[in-house]
Design a protein around this motif. Structure first.
Motif, PDB file in Angstrom:
ATOM      1  N   GLY A 101       0.846  -1.123   0.114  1.00  0.00           N
ATOM      2  CA  GLY A 101       0.050   0.011  -0.003  1.00  0.00           C
ATOM      3  C   GLY A 101       1.016   1.314  -0.117  1.00  0.00           C
ATOM      4  O   GLY A 101       0.267   2.181  -0.440  1.00  0.00           O
ATOM      5  N   GLN A 102       2.139   1.419   0.393  1.00  0.00           N
ATOM      6  CA  GLN A 102       2.967   2.362   0.346  1.00  0.00           C
ATOM      7  C   GLN A 102       4.096   2.102  -0.462  1.00  0.00           C
ATOM      8  O   GLN A 102       4.910   1.059  -0.247  1.00  0.00           O
ATOM      9  N   PHE A 103       4.623   3.018  -1.360  1.00  0.00           N
ATOM     10  CA  PHE A 103       6.087   3.224  -1.885  1.00  0.00           C
ATOM     11  C   PHE A 103       6.402   4.419  -1.802  1.00  0.00           C
ATOM     12  O   PHE A 103       5.933   5.419  -2.506  1.00  0.00           O
ATOM     13  N   HIS A 104       7.727   4.612  -0.937  1.00  0.00           N
ATOM     14  CA  HIS A 104       8.154   6.202  -1.083  1.00  0.00           C
ATOM     15  C   HIS A 104       9.535   6.099  -1.241  1.00  0.00           C
ATOM     16  O   HIS A 104      10.656   5.339  -1.022  1.00  0.00           O
ATOM     17  N   ALA A 105       9.888   6.951  -2.297  1.00  0.00           N
ATOM     18  CA  ALA A 105      11.232   6.788  -2.828  1.00  0.00           C
ATOM     19  C   ALA A 105      11.729   8.131  -3.388  1.00  0.00           C
ATOM     20  O   ALA A 105      10.761   8.625  -4.275  1.00  0.00           O
ATOM     21  N   GLY A 106      12.831   8.916  -3.172  1.00  0.00           N
ATOM     22  CA  GLY A 106      13.016  10.005  -3.937  1.00  0.00           C
ATOM     23  C   GLY A 106      12.536  11.307  -3.557  1.00  0.00           C
ATOM     24  O   GLY A 106      11.690  11.349  -2.591  1.00  0.00           O
ATOM     25  N   THR A 107      13.269  12.432  -3.906  1.00  0.00           N
ATOM     26  CA  THR A 107      12.529  13.687  -3.749  1.00  0.00           C
ATOM     27  C   THR A 107      12.278  14.688  -4.714  1.00  0.00           C
ATOM     28  O   THR A 107      11.535  15.577  -4.915  1.00  0.00           O
ATOM     29  N   ILE A 108      13.062  14.313  -5.937  1.00  0.00           N
ATOM     30  CA  ILE A 108      12.729  15.063  -7.188  1.00  0.00           C
ATOM     31  C   ILE A 108      13.095  14.409  -8.396  1.00  0.00           C
ATOM     32  O   ILE A 108      13.964  13.377  -8.492  1.00  0.00           O
ATOM     33  N   GLY A 109      12.599  14.726  -9.425  1.00  0.00           N
ATOM     34  CA  GLY A 109      12.748  13.846 -10.671  1.00  0.00           C
ATOM     35  C   GLY A 109      14.290  13.892 -11.226  1.00  0.00           C
ATOM     36  O   GLY A 109      14.407  12.931 -12.147  1.00  0.00           O
ATOM     37  N   ASN A 110      15.022  14.683 -11.012  1.00  0.00           N
ATOM     38  CA  ASN A 110      16.381  14.673 -11.542  1.00  0.00           C
ATOM     39  C   ASN A 110      17.583  14.151 -10.701  1.00  0.00           C
ATOM     40  O   ASN A 110      18.826  14.461 -10.715  1.00  0.00           O
ATOM     41  N   VAL A 111      16.959  13.490  -9.300  1.00  0.00           N
ATOM     42  CA  VAL A 111      18.187  12.910  -8.618  1.00  0.00           C
ATOM     43  C   VAL A 111      17.649  11.510  -8.426  1.00  0.00           C
ATOM     44  O   VAL A 111      16.597  11.069  -8.066  1.00  0.00           O
ATOM     45  N   ILE A 112      18.490  10.773  -8.525  1.00  0.00           N
ATOM     46  CA  ILE A 112      18.443   9.066  -8.335  1.00  0.00           C
ATOM     47  C   ILE A 112      18.382   8.734  -6.856  1.00  0.00           C
ATOM     48  O   ILE A 112      19.151   9.270  -6.119  1.00  0.00           O
ATOM     49  N   SER A 113      17.258   8.211  -6.432  1.00  0.00           N
ATOM     50  CA  SER A 113      17.117   7.803  -5.164  1.00  0.00           C
ATOM     51  C   SER A 113      17.903   6.608  -4.648  1.00  0.00           C
ATOM     52  O   SER A 113      18.260   5.839  -5.374  1.00  0.00           O
ATOM     53  N   GLY A 114      18.438   7.062  -3.550  1.00  0.00           N
ATOM     54  CA  GLY A 114      19.398   5.897  -2.702  1.00  0.00           C
ATOM     55  C   GLY A 114      18.584   4.900  -1.918  1.00  0.00           C
ATOM     56  O   GLY A 114      19.124   4.153  -1.302  1.00  0.00           O
ATOM     57  N   GLU A 115      17.160   5.307  -1.767  1.00  0.00           N
ATOM     58  CA  GLU A 115      16.434   4.305  -0.599  1.00  0.00           C
ATOM     59  C   GLU A 115      15.015   4.597  -1.354  1.00  0.00           C
ATOM     60  O   GLU A 115      14.516   5.328  -2.045  1.00  0.00           O
ATOM     61  N   ALA A 116      14.600   3.166  -0.862  1.00  0.00           N
ATOM     62  CA  ALA A 116      13.129   2.965  -1.165  1.00  0.00           C
ATOM     63  C   ALA A 116      12.351   2.414   0.097  1.00  0.00           C
ATOM     64  O   ALA A 116      12.976   1.436   0.546  1.00  0.00           O
ATOM     65  N   LYS A 117      11.215   2.630   0.418  1.00  0.00           N
ATOM     66  CA  LYS A 117      10.577   2.336   1.594  1.00  0.00           C
ATOM     67  C   LYS A 117       9.108   1.723   1.022  1.00  0.00           C
ATOM     68  O   LYS A 117       8.468   2.603   0.762  1.00  0.00           O
ATOM     69  N   ILE A 118       9.030   0.414   1.239  1.00  0.00           N
ATOM     70  CA  ILE A 118       7.692  -0.295   0.871  1.00  0.00           C
ATOM     71  C   ILE A 118       7.074  -1.041   2.096  1.00  0.00           C
ATOM     72  O   ILE A 118       7.852  -1.412   2.982  1.00  0.00           O
ATOM     73  N   ASP A 119       5.659  -0.614   2.101  1.00  0.00           N
ATOM     74  CA  ASP A 119       4.849  -1.260   3.327  1.00  0.00           C
ATOM     75  C   ASP A 119       3.673  -1.938   2.698  1.00  0.00           C
ATOM     76  O   ASP A 119       2.943  -1.263   1.658  1.00  0.00           O
ATOM     77  N   GLY A 120       3.475  -2.917   3.245  1.00  0.00           N
ATOM     78  CA  GLY A 120       2.320  -3.695   2.815  1.00  0.00           C
ATOM     79  C   GLY A 120       1.499  -4.500   3.776  1.00  0.00           C
ATOM     80  O   GLY A 120       2.063  -4.540   5.131  1.00  0.00           O
ATOM     81  N   THR A 121       1.133  -5.581   3.226  1.00  0.00           N
ATOM     82  CA  THR A 121       0.212  -6.542   4.266  1.00  0.00           C
ATOM     83  C   THR A 121       0.160  -8.073   3.749  1.00  0.00           C
ATOM     84  O   THR A 121      -0.043  -8.043   2.336  1.00  0.00           O
ATOM     85  N   ILE A 122       0.210  -9.154   4.438  1.00  0.00           N
ATOM     86  CA  ILE A 122      -0.020 -10.506   4.040  1.00  0.00           C
ATOM     87  C   ILE A 122      -1.406 -10.830   4.719  1.00  0.00           C
ATOM     88  O   ILE A 122      -1.691 -10.474   5.890  1.00  0.00           O
ATOM     89  N   ARG A 123      -2.417 -11.660   3.823  1.00  0.00           N
ATOM     90  CA  ARG A 123      -3.525 -11.983   4.356  1.00  0.00           C
ATOM     91  C   ARG A 123      -3.543 -13.543   3.833  1.00  0.00           C
ATOM     92  O   ARG A 123      -3.300 -13.885   2.896  1.00  0.00           O
ATOM     93  N   ALA A 124      -3.854 -14.456   4.996  1.00  0.00           N
ATOM     94  CA  ALA A 124      -3.981 -15.910   4.543  1.00  0.00           C
ATOM     95  C   ALA A 124      -5.024 -16.717   5.584  1.00  0.00           C
ATOM     96  O   ALA A 124      -5.252 -16.046   6.783  1.00  0.00           O
ATOM     97  N   LEU A 125      -5.353 -17.601   5.079  1.00  0.00           N
ATOM     98  CA  LEU A 125      -6.522 -18.196   5.956  1.00  0.00           C
ATOM     99  C   LEU A 125      -6.131 -19.172   6.910  1.00  0.00           C
ATOM    100  O   LEU A 125      -6.967 -19.822   7.606  1.00  0.00           O
ATOM    101  N   THR A 126      -4.812 -19.613   6.914  1.00  0.00           N
ATOM    102  CA  THR A 126      -4.211 -20.727   7.781  1.00  0.00           C
ATOM    103  C   THR A 126      -2.951 -19.864   8.047  1.00  0.00           C
ATOM    104  O   THR A 126      -2.154 -19.410   7.389  1.00  0.00           O
ATOM    105  N   GLN A 127      -2.565 -20.389   9.429  1.00  0.00           N
ATOM    106  CA  GLN A 127      -1.145 -19.886   9.769  1.00  0.00           C
ATOM    107  C   GLN A 127      -0.140 -20.583   8.939  1.00  0.00           C
ATOM    108  O   GLN A 127       1.000 -20.025   8.403  1.00  0.00           O
TER     109      GLN A 127
END
Length: 380
Positions: free
Chosen positions: A230-256
């Motif tokens: 649900g989230q992807f954050h990287a970079g600050t401006i279009g002409n700078v290559i980002s050295g970090e990326a942050k990605i957040d999400g979730t897993i859902r399953a019906l059995t452990q």
């Protein structure tokens, strides 16, 4: 004293006005204790652990202990129901129905405080279901050990079912969940010199794309699993290559078992992306106590059989849901069952406009009280 419909409605409306976030439920706990201490005390024992409240109703010839769990926390949601008893706490709301859960629990407790059961009954008013695995926290701390039940039950409101209807199924009722927190670290640089940098937008995008193959290629098609980022954050401006990326999400399953399988695949893919892109990765997979709510076959059969035959109960067999609930951890340790209580609403759980039909309270209390009376008599 048995709580009247009028008294239960007042309790529900009072609790609705004082929502509090997990482990901060001090006003809620004080309100609950005030109601509980006005009940007949002859057979009651009361303990508090942080913001949790534990109540034991001593049975007359107790051989077993039957448990009931209710959650007490709220969500960081600004209420927009327009109700005359709307939340008095800015930015907080009982948008998941825990106010109604507590009300039903108090109705159930009030009956058995006045009508002593044969077996012990244990009531757990549990904090932090929404944010901090309150059930796991209490169980692992040993706080439940003295009154640990032989079986335990709980409910959750369902806006899609008729008010007062009971919904349940054998097997999994709710999915187990697991948070995904991935951090990729490379090297930032000028957009004109990509060979002198290590672009984490590309690495992160590759990670996102590869995770989409887990359900389609690593999960048995007749089983269920969800991976959502649900989230992807990287970079600050279009002409700078980002050295970090942050990605957040979730897993859902019906059995452990499936949840663990998906977690392992996420871990493998993250490590593979780090290797392929010559970068570092920090991956946190946080499941906490949010195990699948895998209903016990024995307690669930007993509940379903009773509700199907009980006059006045509208029983509906339901499908599993991909929503999460930390009751799953408790019933991974204690035999038990969770079920739905219908509240007939056009708005979904966690909506800022959720306003359950209050007719569900009396019907819910009546159905569960009748089941507990029968279970108390038949449990050896």
């Amino acid at each position: 004293m048995t709580l009247t419909t009028k008294a239960l409605t007042k309790i529900y409306e009072d609790l609705h006005q004082i929502p509090e976030l997990g482990l901060q439920e001090h006003e809620t706990q004080a309100y609950l204790l005030n109601v509980i201490k006005r009940l007949p005390q002859t057979n009651l024992k009361i303990k508090t652990v942080e913001t949790a409240t534990l109540v034991l109703v001593a049975g007359s010839v107790a051989k077993k202990t039957i448990g009931w769990r209710t959650d007490i926390d709220a969500l960081p949601v600004t209420e927009k129901t327009g109700l005359p008893f709307a939340s008095k706490h800015p930015g907080m709301m009982h948008a998941c129905g825990h106010d109604l859960h507590m009300t039903v629990a108090l109705g159930l407790l009030a009956y058995f405080a006045e009508h002593q059961p044969k077996n012990n009954l244990f009531f757990l008013f549990q904090p932090a279901e929404e944010n901090a695995s309150g059930g796991k926290r209490l169980y692992d701390s040993g706080a439940l050990d003295d009154w640990l039940p032989d079986e335990i039950y709980g409910l959750h409101i369902n806006p899609q079912l008729p008010a007062g209807a009971i919904g349940c199924r054998q097997g999994t009722l709710f999915a187990g969940t697991c948070e995904i927190h991935a951090r990729f670290h490379g090297k930032s640089g000028h957009a004109a010199y990509p060979h002198l940098a290590n672009d984490m937008v590309v690495a992160g995008a590759y990670f996102v794309s590869q995770l989409q193959t887990i359900v389609s290629r690593n999960v048995n098609p007749i089983e269920a699993g969800v991976v959502t980022l649900g989230q992807f954050h990287a970079g600050t401006i279009g002409n700078v290559i980002s050295g970090e990326a942050k990605i957040d999400g979730t897993i859902r399953a019906l059995t452990q078992k499936m949840n663990r399988h998906i977690q392992r695949r996420v871990q493998t893919i993250a490590e593979g992306v780090a290797l392929a892109f010559n970068c570092e990765v920090e991956l946190k997979l946080n499941q906490g106590g949010y195990y699948p709510v895998e209903n016990n076959p024995i307690t669930t059969k007993a509940l379903i059989d009773f509700m199907q035959q009980e006059p006045g109960v509208n029983f509906i067999e339901t499908e599993p849901a991909m929503t999460g609930e930390d009751f799953g951890y408790l019933i991974s340790k204690i035999n038990g069952t969770m079920f739905w209580l219908g509240v007939d609403q056009p708005y979904q759980l966690h909506s800022e406009k959720l306003a359950p039909n209050e007719a569900a309270i009396e019907k819910g209390v009546a159905a569960i009280t009748a089941y507990f009376k029968q279970r108390d008599q038949t449990l050896a």
